[in-house]
Design an enzyme around this catalytic site. Structure first.
Site, PDB file in Angstrom:
ATOM      1  N   SER A   1     -16.304  -3.587  13.098  1.00 54.73           N
ATOM      2  CA  SER A   1     -17.716  -3.456  12.717  1.00 54.73           C
ATOM      3  C   SER A   1     -18.686  -3.949  13.773  1.00 54.73           C
ATOM      4  CB  SER A   1     -17.974  -4.208  11.411  1.00 54.73           C
ATOM      5  OG  SER A   1     -17.407  -3.509  10.317  1.00 54.73           O
TER       6      SER A   1
ATOM      7  N   LYS B   1     -21.024  -1.425  15.093  1.00 54.19           N
ATOM      8  CA  LYS B   1     -22.234  -1.057  14.342  1.00 54.19           C
ATOM      9  C   LYS B   1     -23.505  -1.421  15.122  1.00 54.19           C
ATOM     10  CE  LYS B   1     -20.592  -1.337   9.507  1.00 54.19           C
ATOM     11  NZ  LYS B   1     -19.162  -1.685   9.556  1.00 54.19           N
TER      12      LYS B   1
ATOM     13  N   SER C   1     -22.963  -5.224   6.352  1.00 53.02           N
ATOM     14  CA  SER C   1     -21.981  -4.474   7.143  1.00 53.02           C
ATOM     15  C   SER C   1     -21.605  -3.156   6.471  1.00 53.02           C
ATOM     16  CB  SER C   1     -20.719  -5.318   7.405  1.00 53.02           C
ATOM     17  OG  SER C   1     -19.985  -4.787   8.481  1.00 53.02           O
TER      18      SER C   1
ATOM     19  N   LYS D   1     -23.307  -9.928  14.854  1.00 49.88           N
ATOM     20  CA  LYS D   1     -22.478  -9.103  13.967  1.00 49.88           C
ATOM     21  C   LYS D   1     -21.012  -9.528  14.016  1.00 49.88           C
ATOM     22  CE  LYS D   1     -22.081  -5.750  11.059  1.00 49.88           C
ATOM     23  NZ  LYS D   1     -20.957  -6.519  10.469  1.00 49.88           N
TER      24      LYS D   1
END
Length: 393
Positions: free
Chosen positions: A60, A63, A120, A227
């Site tokens: 993730s 992202k 997320s 993140k």
């Protein structure tokens, strides 16, 4: 008359610097992460690099690239924060961490951004991707992400989707993620505060998924982004940043075996980065650090000065001199104007990359008059007589 020195000749003036910089050799941080990259943003100094160039599954953490493209679209007017976007069946099909969107929804862009950053949301990424894709598909958006990442210097980045779902060829290096984090912080300061939000309860749909997974937020160590990521292939990772005083550190870790290990390692990296390094001014603006030879000028040399205070990051503890020298191609042809870039101050601190800092002319140097040219001609002729014609080439 041309200079008797080759234009590529380097004049090394280490003895003339009079600089005494000190530092102890610094042991590299022994990180448990399989790959890591740590950058001091203000000085652009790499503090740690472990397997940082290897393309790895970013989970993730990728992202962040979807967010960067979305922020560009907001800046350019192709999206607005209040715009409502439809949810496709493809977006709804993703599992894992989601906003629990369905095809009856139309969702504000601002909520989608928070859904990506705080929750997320895999589905939120696809909604953004399909809205901005050149061909309306997530695959088309992934191809654009790859192209844009390469343009930004992320040489090992390759995307197969918008959210980091495990897929062949979906890869980023730790350095890529560090570069991306730096761009997000510097290019979009108006949106960066979103990364420090600890909670986002979207429409009451997912009471179990409202908290930001970044384990450093709220610890009082200056952490404000960015993140987390996790898949069974990638392990646990984090792209993080923290500010203490006038310094900001960006770091990326990946390949840890648990959320606990990720939290402990991230905090240790931040503490090490701030405690073991300090910024130091090594030369003041306008104060000469050396002089360079001048060819056919009214003066025989010109002062070399920094235009601004030269501030670098060094190991915090003192004890050993650091090699320093001034490098320039010369002698330098007159006339010379004050502020002309002429040289570099080259430093090699222990356990840190070589630093090359610009130096400029401290004053104007006019071209020499008739008697200067006669004197120079005599010097060149003398060299020819002593050393042969090759001495003037």
């Amino acid at each position: 008359m041309k200079s008797p020195f080759r234009p590529i000749a380097k004049q090394l003036l280490a003895a003339a610097l009079g600089l005494c910089l000190t530092a102890l050799p610094l042991a590299a941080f022994d990180t448990r992460a399989e790959a890591a990259f740590v950058l001091d943003q203000g000085t652009n100094t790499v503090l740690l690099s472990k397997n940082a160039e290897i393309p790895l599954p970013p989970a993730s953490m990728s992202k962040l690239m979807t967010l960067y493209v979305a922020f560009e679209a907001l800046r350019d007017g192709r999206l607005t924060l209040d715009e409502q976007l439809p949810v496709s069946a493809h977006a709804m099909s993703y599992g894992g961490s989601t906003m629990f969107l369905d095809t009856t929804d139309r969702v504000r862009v601002e909520d989608l951004l928070r859904g990506i950053i705080v929750l997320s949301g895999n589905d939120a990424c696809v909604v953004i991707a399909e809205a901005l894709s050149p061909d309306g598909t997530e695959a088309g958006f992934a191809r654009y992400m790859t192209k844009r990442a390469q343009e930004l210097g992320m040489n090992n980045a390759s995307f197969a989707n918008s959210n980091g779902w495990p897929a062949a060829g979906h890869r980023m290096s730790m350095r890529d993620l560090g570069i991306l984090a730096q761009h997000l912080i510097e290019d979009f300061p108006q949106y960066y505060p979103l990364f420090s939000e600890e909670n986002f309860a979207f429409d009451g749909r997912a009471p179990s998924n409202t908290r930001n997974r970044n384990p450093l937020l709220g610890l009082g160590i200056g952490a404000d982004g960015l993140k987390t990521g996790h898949t069974s292939e990638a392990g646990y990772g984090l792209v993080g940043s923290a500010v203490q005083g006038d310094r900001r550190v960006i770091f990326v870790i990946s390949g840890l075996d648990s959320t606990k290990a990720r939290a402990e390692e991230a905090e240790a990296v931040v503490n090490w980065s701030f405690r073991q390094f300090a910024k130091k001014i090594i030369a003041k603006a306008g104060i000469p650090v050396a002089r360079a030879e001048v060819w056919q000028g009214a003066e025989q040399s010109v002062g070399l000065v920094p235009q601004t205070d030269l501030e670098i990051l060094l190991p915090a503890l003192a004890g050993k001199e650091i090699a320093a020298e001034v490098v320039y191609s010369g002698p330098i042809n007159a006339p010379i104007s004050k502020g002309d870039p002429l040289a570099e101050l080259v430093l090699q601190p222990d356990d840190l990359p070589e630093l090359r800092l610009p130096l400029v002319a401290a004053e104007d140097i006019a071209a020499g008059g008739f008697f200067v040219r006669i004197k120079t001609a005599a010097q060149v002729l003398s060299k020819r007589l002593i050393n042969g014609p090759e001495a003037t080439e």
